[in-house]
Design an enzyme around this catalytic site. Structure first.
Site, PDB file in Angstrom:
ATOM      1  N   GLY A  24      10.085 -40.153  29.062  1.00  0.00           N
ATOM      2  CA  GLY A  24      10.824 -40.374  30.304  1.00  0.00           C
ATOM      3  C   GLY A  24       9.893 -40.225  31.493  1.00  0.00           C
ATOM      4  N   SER A  25      10.447 -39.848  32.617  1.00  0.00           N
ATOM      5  CA  SER A  25       9.657 -39.803  33.841  1.00  0.00           C
ATOM      6  C   SER A  25       8.782 -38.559  33.890  1.00  0.00           C
ATOM      7  CB  SER A  25      10.592 -39.836  35.047  1.00  0.00           C
ATOM      8  OG  SER A  25      11.439 -38.711  34.995  1.00  0.00           O
ATOM      9  N   THR A  26       7.722 -38.632  34.672  1.00  0.00           N
ATOM     10  CA  THR A  26       6.804 -37.507  34.817  1.00  0.00           C
ATOM     11  C   THR A  26       7.511 -36.312  35.445  1.00  0.00           C
ATOM     12  OG1 THR A  26       4.858 -38.913  34.793  1.00  0.00           O
ATOM     13  CG2 THR A  26       4.631 -36.817  35.936  1.00  0.00           C
ATOM     14  N   GLY A  83       9.547 -34.679  32.832  1.00  0.00           N
ATOM     15  CA  GLY A  83       8.604 -34.081  31.881  1.00  0.00           C
ATOM     16  C   GLY A  83       8.139 -32.716  32.357  1.00  0.00           C
ATOM     17  N   GLU A 107       5.804 -38.156  26.618  1.00  0.00           N
ATOM     18  CA  GLU A 107       5.347 -39.523  26.921  1.00  0.00           C
ATOM     19  C   GLU A 107       5.965 -39.867  28.257  1.00  0.00           C
ATOM     20  OE1 GLU A 107       3.320 -41.100  25.048  1.00  0.00           O
ATOM     21  OE2 GLU A 107       3.547 -40.247  23.049  1.00  0.00           O
ATOM     22  N   CYS A 130       7.116 -48.492  30.527  1.00  0.00           N
ATOM     23  CA  CYS A 130       6.225 -47.406  30.960  1.00  0.00           C
ATOM     24  C   CYS A 130       4.798 -47.903  31.117  1.00  0.00           C
ATOM     25  CB  CYS A 130       6.303 -46.249  29.986  1.00  0.00           C
ATOM     26  SG  CYS A 130       6.073 -46.772  28.294  1.00  0.00           S
ATOM     27  N   GLU A 181       5.394 -44.858  40.613  1.00  0.00           N
ATOM     28  CA  GLU A 181       6.003 -45.713  39.596  1.00  0.00           C
ATOM     29  C   GLU A 181       7.348 -46.229  40.133  1.00  0.00           C
ATOM     30  OE1 GLU A 181       7.546 -43.919  35.936  1.00  0.00           O
ATOM     31  OE2 GLU A 181       6.484 -45.493  34.856  1.00  0.00           O
TER      32      GLU A 181
HETATM   33  P1  NAP Z   1      14.207 -39.811  32.999  1.00  0.00           P
HETATM   34  O1  NAP Z   1      15.087 -39.766  34.156  1.00  0.00           O
HETATM   35  O2  NAP Z   1      13.022 -38.920  32.952  1.00  0.00           O
HETATM   36  O3  NAP Z   1      15.159 -39.544  31.729  1.00  0.00           O
HETATM   37  C1  NAP Z   1      14.686 -39.567  30.413  1.00  0.00           C
HETATM   38  C2  NAP Z   1      15.644 -38.786  29.553  1.00  0.00           C
HETATM   39  O4  NAP Z   1      15.662 -37.406  29.935  1.00  0.00           O
HETATM   40  C3  NAP Z   1      17.082 -39.246  29.648  1.00  0.00           C
HETATM   41  O5  NAP Z   1      17.685 -39.128  28.386  1.00  0.00           O
HETATM   42  C4  NAP Z   1      17.648 -38.250  30.642  1.00  0.00           C
HETATM   43  O6  NAP Z   1      19.018 -38.137  30.574  1.00  0.00           O
HETATM   44  C5  NAP Z   1      16.980 -36.985  30.231  1.00  0.00           C
HETATM   45  N1  NAP Z   1      16.896 -35.962  31.272  1.00  0.00           N
HETATM   46  C6  NAP Z   1      16.974 -36.115  32.613  1.00  0.00           C
HETATM   47  N2  NAP Z   1      16.765 -34.926  33.237  1.00  0.00           N
HETATM   48  C7  NAP Z   1      16.546 -34.016  32.254  1.00  0.00           C
HETATM   49  C8  NAP Z   1      16.240 -32.613  32.262  1.00  0.00           C
HETATM   50  N3  NAP Z   1      16.099 -31.923  33.387  1.00  0.00           N
HETATM   51  N4  NAP Z   1      16.084 -31.997  31.070  1.00  0.00           N
HETATM   52  C9  NAP Z   1      16.171 -32.683  29.910  1.00  0.00           C
HETATM   53  N5  NAP Z   1      16.463 -33.995  29.849  1.00  0.00           N
HETATM   54  C10 NAP Z   1      16.633 -34.668  31.009  1.00  0.00           C
HETATM   55  O7  NAP Z   1      13.627 -41.246  32.725  1.00  0.00           O
HETATM   56  P2  NAP Z   1      14.408 -42.621  32.738  1.00  0.00           P
HETATM   57  O8  NAP Z   1      14.748 -42.910  34.147  1.00  0.00           O
HETATM   58  O9  NAP Z   1      15.481 -42.629  31.710  1.00  0.00           O
HETATM   59  O10 NAP Z   1      13.274 -43.606  32.196  1.00  0.00           O
HETATM   60  C11 NAP Z   1      12.263 -44.072  32.976  1.00  0.00           C
HETATM   61  C12 NAP Z   1      10.976 -43.273  32.825  1.00  0.00           C
HETATM   62  O11 NAP Z   1      10.562 -43.192  31.478  1.00  0.00           O
HETATM   63  C13 NAP Z   1       9.824 -43.910  33.542  1.00  0.00           C
HETATM   64  O12 NAP Z   1       9.131 -42.946  34.291  1.00  0.00           O
HETATM   65  C14 NAP Z   1       8.945 -44.444  32.434  1.00  0.00           C
HETATM   66  O13 NAP Z   1       7.608 -44.634  32.742  1.00  0.00           O
HETATM   67  C15 NAP Z   1       9.165 -43.446  31.385  1.00  0.00           C
HETATM   68  N6  NAP Z   1       8.841 -43.993  30.054  1.00  0.00           N
HETATM   69  C16 NAP Z   1       7.694 -43.557  29.441  1.00  0.00           C
HETATM   70  C17 NAP Z   1       7.348 -44.057  28.203  1.00  0.00           C
HETATM   71  C18 NAP Z   1       6.114 -43.586  27.492  1.00  0.00           C
HETATM   72  O14 NAP Z   1       6.047 -43.761  26.300  1.00  0.00           O
HETATM   73  N7  NAP Z   1       5.149 -42.988  28.150  1.00  0.00           N
HETATM   74  C19 NAP Z   1       8.179 -44.975  27.580  1.00  0.00           C
HETATM   75  C20 NAP Z   1       9.331 -45.407  28.226  1.00  0.00           C
HETATM   76  C21 NAP Z   1       9.642 -44.882  29.475  1.00  0.00           C
HETATM   77  P3  NAP Z   1      19.941 -39.134  31.453  1.00  0.00           P
HETATM   78  O15 NAP Z   1      19.447 -40.498  31.326  1.00  0.00           O
HETATM   79  O16 NAP Z   1      21.226 -38.999  30.800  1.00  0.00           O
HETATM   80  O17 NAP Z   1      19.857 -38.636  32.841  1.00  0.00           O
END
Ligand code: NAP
Ligand code: MG
Length: 494
Positions: free
Chosen positions: A241-243, A246, A263, A297, A397
């Site tokens: 997910g997002s940095t 993370g 990741e 990503c 990003e």
């Molecule tokens: P995100 O907001 O970081 O969410 C990712 C996951 O974490 C979701 O299931 C989210 O739940 C959950 N989450 C949110 N806040 C949390 C917390 N405080 N504790 C635990 N879990 C939590 O990311 P996104 O907006 O879904 O996806 C976009 C990001 O993913 C981008 O930054 C992208 O670059 C990154 N990404 C990275 C890769 C890689 O392999 N490096 C691959 C794909 C995507 P909810 O959705 O239900 O809020």
């Protein structure tokens, strides 16, 4: 005329049935009875509702998983048998490919041709890891003969996977396949925007004969994720997910000293030198950034072009961007779908405004799509030129179809600019000069570097980030490290 794919009756049926969590092999509602909606970003319509998972539900799931781990039911199953189940899962993903792909399109927005290709990667990820179940080993140590010392490679135990919404089922595969192959149980939380394919996958996993509780699936938003990260009964979090999130996860996991692999985000440079083959370079530059509406990503969001070809190259890419056909993912001529949500749409439009205010020039797109597409979350493929490295659109990003173009003078400047980011997920270089290609690949601080291509993935090739794009490697043999631990055993022979 484009035709719209008819939604399969099994997809209709799946959407009409009430949706539940998979806990202990049973489909159950959340203890609170609360649900939330998931919508089709292509038209803003509600698809269905899924459970909002709370701490009570997670306690139950963890108790089931702990018991399985403590009794070693899954980890001590004959490896070939474990592998056969993973292989069967892959077969079922393939057999239900069209249905899964349609669900992914409806829930996430991507075009059908992409979703179909993604299902192939999901199946091959399960097959790849099915092959690993009996091909990883412990060690024996050299001793003076008075001791027999060996190390066992054991599963970590109860793991949780938390995944994003951009490639829902691929992300599930990257987590679930290795976790299960190496003998762990996994509780998986899909992103709140895209829970549906994970739930359908849960049905297929049971059909494949996966024992109850080995894989559990809980839907919810950030609170559900937080509860997993904080739970003392979970041994490891595998997060994509997002940095920012993370960072929060790492902090929270510190309280229970959970293992974490992260990741995270990226702002990947795509470097095109004047001596490159420009036709493939321009089409891959487009594909690299606009694939999945920029919500990848590894998206090639920073195009660094050698000065002498800058104008010609930008013209080719902008023309192609203007021609890209936007539409609902189920429409036959759609090459780019919407972004995933209203929130994401607002975020992308904000960045477009920021880029303009910072002084960069829009040469393609820069606005929402209107007409028939006004109800969906569509942003036209957007290209900014004159982007300076210090601008926010060059550093942050965006996760939308926005490309930032910056001219570069030479190899040194290309490497320096390529690395001037807190991220380090991926990068690419285009040149016919082998020496130059190797020099740049060596100089770039990124977990993946493509040369004269972009966006290739394979379950056998490790994947992960440098710098703030995270740590730990998924896929390939490196997944062994992420999902196992070693135990040294000393046996007295004297
Ligand atoms: P995100 O907001 O970081 O969410 C990712 C996951 O974490 C979701 O299931 C989210 O739940 C959950 N989450 C949110 N806040 C949390 C917390 N405080 N504790 C635990 N879990 C939590 O990311 P996104 O907006 O879904 O996806 C976009 C990001 O993913 C981008 O930054 C992208 O670059 C990154 N990404 C990275 C890769 C890689 O392999 N490096 C691959 C794909 C995507 P909810 O959705 O239900 O809020
Ligand atoms: Mg959705």
């Amino acid at each position: 005329m484009p035709t719209t794919l008819e939604v399969l009756p099994e997809v209709e049926k799946f959407l009409q049935e009430p949706k539940s969590n998979l806990i202990g092999g049973e489909w159950v509602q959340s203890a609170s009875g609360k649900t939330f909606q998931t919508i089709d970003p292509g038209n803003g319509e509600v698809l269905t509702e899924v459970p909002e998972t709370g701490t009570e539900d997670i306690d139950r799931a963890v108790a089931v998983a702990r018991e399985l781990v403590d009794k070693g039911k899954w980890s001590s199953m004959r490896p070939a048998e474990r592998g056969a189940i993973l292989w069967k899962i892959a077969d079922l993903v393939e057999a239900n490919k069209m249905e899964l792909a349609q669900l992914e399109v409806l829930d996430q927005g991507k075009p059908m041709f992409m979703a179909m290709a993604e299902m192939d990667l999901v199946a091959s990820t399960f097959r790849y890891f099915a092959g690993w179940v009996d091909k990883y080993y412990g060690e024996t140590n050299q001793t003076d003969g008075s001791m027999f010392v060996y190390s066992l490679r054991e599963a970590v135990g109860v793991t949780a996977g938390i995944i994003p919404w951009n490639y829902p089922l691929i992300m599930l595969g990257y987590k679930v396949a290795p976790a299960l192959a190496f003998g762990n149980t996994m509780i998986l939380k899909p992103a709140e925007q895209t829970p549906l394919t994970a739930l359908r996958f849960g049905e297929l996993a049971l059909e494949a004969g996966l024992p109850a509780g080995v894989l559990q699936i809980v839907t919810g938003a950030a609170e559900t994720g937080k509860a997993l990260v904080a739970h003392p009964g979970i041994d490891k979090i595998a997060f994509t997910g997002s940095t920012d999130v993370g960072r929060q996860i790492m902090k929270s996991a510190a309280d229970t000293l959970k293992r974490v692999t992260l990741e995270l985000g990226g702002k990947s440079p795509n470097i095109v030198f004047a001596d490159a083959e420009l036709k493939p370079a321009s089409s891959f530059s487009m594909y690299g950034v606009f694939l999945n509406s920029g919500q990848t990503c590894t998206a090639a969001t920073r195009l660094l072009v050698e000065k002498s070809i800058h104008d010609e190259f930008v013209e080719a890419v902008s023309k192609a961007a203007d021609k890209m056909s936007l539409g609902h993912g189920l429409s036959s001529d759609t090459r780019m779908g919407p972004v995933v949500s209203q929130e994401q749409l607002d975020r992308v439009m904000d960045y477009i405004e920021v880029g303009t205010k910072e002084g960069a020039t829009v040469v393609a797109g820069g606005e929402r799509a209107d007409g028939d597409l006004a109800n969906g979350f569509f942003v036209k493929p957007t290209i900014f030129t004159g982007v300076k490295p210090e601008m926010r659109i060059a550093r942050e990003e965006i996760f939308g179809p926005v490309l930032a173009v910056t001219p570069v003078e030479d190899v040194e400047e290309a490497i320096a600019l390529g690395n001037s980011s807190e991220y380090g997920l991926a990068a690419a270089v285009w040149t016919k000069d082998l020496k130059k290609a190797h020099r740049v690949a060596a100089g770039l601080k990124a977990g993946t570097v493509w040369v004269n291509t972009y966006g290739l993935y394979d379950p056998a090739v490790s994947f992960g980030g440098y710098k703030q794009s995270g740590f730990g490697r998924e896929l390939g043999k490196h997944a062994i490290e992420a999902y196992t631990q070693t135990k040294s055993v000393w046996l007295n022979l004297s």
